[in-house]
Design a protein around this motif. Structure first.
Motif, PDB file in Angstrom:
ATOM      1  N   ASP A  83      44.569  39.470  46.589  1.00  0.00           N
ATOM      2  CA  ASP A  83      43.155  39.514  46.981  1.00  0.00           C
ATOM      3  C   ASP A  83      42.926  40.576  48.058  1.00  0.00           C
ATOM      4  O   ASP A  83      41.962  40.519  48.795  1.00  0.00           O
ATOM      5  N   ARG A  84      43.848  41.546  48.126  1.00  0.00           N
ATOM      6  CA  ARG A  84      43.802  42.564  49.178  1.00  0.00           C
ATOM      7  C   ARG A  84      42.465  43.315  49.183  1.00  0.00           C
ATOM      8  O   ARG A  84      41.955  43.675  50.223  1.00  0.00           O
ATOM      9  N   LEU A  85      41.904  43.585  48.004  1.00  0.00           N
ATOM     10  CA  LEU A  85      40.665  44.362  47.921  1.00  0.00           C
ATOM     11  C   LEU A  85      39.474  43.521  47.449  1.00  0.00           C
ATOM     12  O   LEU A  85      38.451  44.069  47.047  1.00  0.00           O
ATOM     13  N   THR A  86      39.615  42.209  47.524  1.00  0.00           N
ATOM     14  CA  THR A  86      38.515  41.332  47.107  1.00  0.00           C
ATOM     15  C   THR A  86      37.265  41.625  47.943  1.00  0.00           C
ATOM     16  O   THR A  86      37.335  41.778  49.162  1.00  0.00           O
ATOM     17  N   GLY A  87      36.132  41.706  47.272  1.00  0.00           N
ATOM     18  CA  GLY A  87      34.871  41.995  47.952  1.00  0.00           C
ATOM     19  C   GLY A  87      34.453  43.449  47.861  1.00  0.00           C
ATOM     20  O   GLY A  87      33.296  43.780  48.145  1.00  0.00           O
ATOM     21  N   GLU A  88      35.388  44.341  47.460  1.00  0.00           N
ATOM     22  CA  GLU A  88      35.038  45.753  47.331  1.00  0.00           C
ATOM     23  C   GLU A  88      34.485  46.032  45.932  1.00  0.00           C
ATOM     24  O   GLU A  88      35.070  45.610  44.929  1.00  0.00           O
ATOM     25  N   ARG A  89      33.347  46.730  45.881  1.00  0.00           N
ATOM     26  CA  ARG A  89      32.776  47.171  44.606  1.00  0.00           C
ATOM     27  C   ARG A  89      32.978  48.682  44.519  1.00  0.00           C
ATOM     28  O   ARG A  89      32.406  49.444  45.299  1.00  0.00           O
ATOM     29  N   ILE A  90      33.828  49.105  43.588  1.00  0.00           N
ATOM     30  CA  ILE A  90      34.254  50.503  43.511  1.00  0.00           C
ATOM     31  C   ILE A  90      33.804  51.108  42.193  1.00  0.00           C
ATOM     32  O   ILE A  90      34.043  50.545  41.124  1.00  0.00           O
TER      33      ILE A  90
END
Length: 519
Positions: A83-90
């Motif tokens: 979940d290291r990048l959870t929340g990022e919209r890329i």
């Protein structure tokens, strides 16, 4: 925490006492002693030793180390997800080749790396939208249309036009679709519309055959038709960064580090390519993407400064909202000499040429195996060889071997049994421990590769795991010899064998490469 290179230093090593001792007002070795005492009470810790001024060397007991094999098998394809990048919209844009010819060798690299990166980012928890920017407006399309028209008439290509066998093929197909096209009032416009459609359909099919699928194909023409260039200009004017000079409309990008200000609208009223870039960036941000990642070829270094400045002109933080990755050149080599000519495109090597020479798996692995900011030569002889020197063969061989080891074990009556019956403490051999250590690294490798935009870390890691598995295979029997009895050690090793296949298959999947059952 890190894996020490020297196994005599334990399974893990930490310098935390050295890093924080002074800040905590405690001598590093004294802090290390306190940590060692506390860690020593924890289940699964066999021993903690203090070395030098405060290094911690930690060893796990065999049961704690071996339990990983069961955890990996039970997790299956989920092993390695974080979940290291959870929340990022890329928003990840890559390839975006103009529809004036087949995807060439530089685009092939971005197809392999970009698709692998999208898989990595999703595995690390990010919400990713992949995008292909379709340049269907501008002068290059005009040149393409003139080239098609000339080919249909049997005339040489225009001086500034496009050559290659594919031009004649598409021109012939346009004539087939529109038999009377050459007798119409504006044949060039018909060749423009139909030719672009045919060329882009071919590009999409080539990418699909390569295993690359985009969430969005975005047409540049739509930006013009929907008035988004004017909207971007108005937004930049509101931000106070627009000025007029010599009848043209400019964006003052030098305020944010660009080497010169940029024209958005020329004195004759025509929009510039940069105006479309501005509108496209704004469109992505309006669609809710926090970060816009654009993957560009080696000839686009000058693009970085103006795009970063443009992002700042919109009021964004270029370090957070925009990221530009530059890929270096690729050469396809045979017999030590560069392969320069395509059968269809003439002057460049295309995606189809690459796949015909190496196959999809080898092409994807070869291009993703190297840092994208390094030029590479892809040797056809090496990457098509059935030898351990061929990295993709080396890794896929382990995928196949682990599958066949499991089949052979089943045929001899060796099964994993129920998870609760697994005895991890039996995985105590040195080569078993080395393999377990390697498998344990996978989630961290995936997270780092995603954060650093570096799929090549996954490929290199898979090669390390493959080496560890081969050494395990040579020393540790999963099935009994001859009429020897089946033991719990055989069952435990089957868990480890299957855990290895899981990791190899998961890692290859991130690169878009198959994990074969047989070679």
């Amino acid at each position: 925490m890190e894996r020490p290179r020297n196994p005599e230093h334990g399974d893990y090593a930490s310098t935390i006492a050295l890093q924080v001792g002074k800040k905590a007002g405690v001598a590093p070795r004294e802090l290390a002693a306190a940590l060692a005492e506390e860690l020593g009470r924890r289940p699964g810790i066999k021993s903690v030793e203090i070395a030098g001024p405060g290094f911690l060397n930690i060893r796990l007991d065999a049961a704690a180390a071996g339990a990983l094999a069961r955890d990996i098998v039970l997790a299956g394809s989920a092993y390695g997800k974080t979940d290291r990048l959870t929340g990022e919209r890329i928003n990840l844009e890559f390839v975006s080749a103009n529809p004036t010819g087949p995807v060439h060798i530089g685009g092939v690299r971005w197809a392999a790396v970009g698709d692998a990166l999208s898989r990595l980012l999703r595995t690390a928890g990010a919400e990713v939208g992949t995008e292909y920017y379709f340049n269907d407006a501008g002068s290059q399309i005009d040149r393409f249309a003139r080239s098609l028209l000339a080919a249909a008439k049997g005339e040489p290509a225009p001086e500034d036009g496009y050559g290659g066998g594919y031009i004649s093929e598409i021109a012939a197909n346009v004539v087939k679709i529109e038999p009377g096209v050459l007798q119409t009032d504006d044949p060039q416009e018909i060749f423009r519309q139909k030719g672009v459609d045919l060329m882009f359909a071919e590009i999409k099919q080539s990418l699909t055959d390569f295993g690359v699928h985009f969430d969005t194909y975005f047409n540049e023409k739509d930006l013009h038709d929907r008035g988004e260039l004017q909207e971007a200009l108005d937004r930049l004017r509101e931000q106070g960064h627009i000025f007029e000079n010599d009848g043209a409309t400019w964006l003052r990008t030098t305020e944010f580090g660009d080497d010169k200000d940029r024209v958005l609208r020329k004195s004759d009223g025509d929009w510039t390519y940069f105006a479309a870039d501005c509108a496209y960036y704004l469109d992505k941000r309006k669609r809710g993407f926090d970060r816009v990642v654009i993957m560009l070829g080696a000839d686009h270094h000058g693009y970085i400064g103006r795009m970063k400045a443009m992002s700042a002109c919109f009021g964004d933080d270029p370090g957070k909202n925009l990221e530009i990755l530059i890929g270096q050149l690729v050469s396809l080599v045979r017999d030590g000499e560069p392969v320069r000519m395509s059968k269809r495109a003439g002057t460049v090597v295309t995606l189809e040429d690459f796949v015909e020479a190496l196959g999809v798996d080898a092409t994807r692995y070869a291009l993703a195996r190297y840092s994208s900011d390094s030029p590479i030569d892809i040797d056809i002889d090496l990457w098509t060889s059935a030898s351990r020197e061929n990295p993709v063969y080396y890794v896929q061989y382990v995928a196949a071997r682990t599958f066949n080891v499991a089949i052979n074990a089943r045929d001899k009556g060796v099964t994993r049994g129920e998870p609760d019956d697994f005895k991890p403490e039996l995985l105590s051999h040195e080569k078993e421990n080395d393999l377990l250590k390697a498998l344990n690294e996978y989630p961290g490798v995936v997270a780092r590769a995603a954060e650093q935009r570096a799929p090549h870390h996954v490929a290199r890691y898979l090669e390390e795991v493959s080496g560890a598995y081969h050494r395990f295979y040579d020393k540790c029997l999963v099935s009994p010899k001859g009429d020897d009895p089946i033991t719990e050690t055989h069952r435990a090793r089957l868990w480890l064998n299957d855990a290895t296949r899981t990791v190899i298959a998961n890692g290859l999947s991130l690169l878009g490469v198959s994990a074969p059952e047989r070679m």
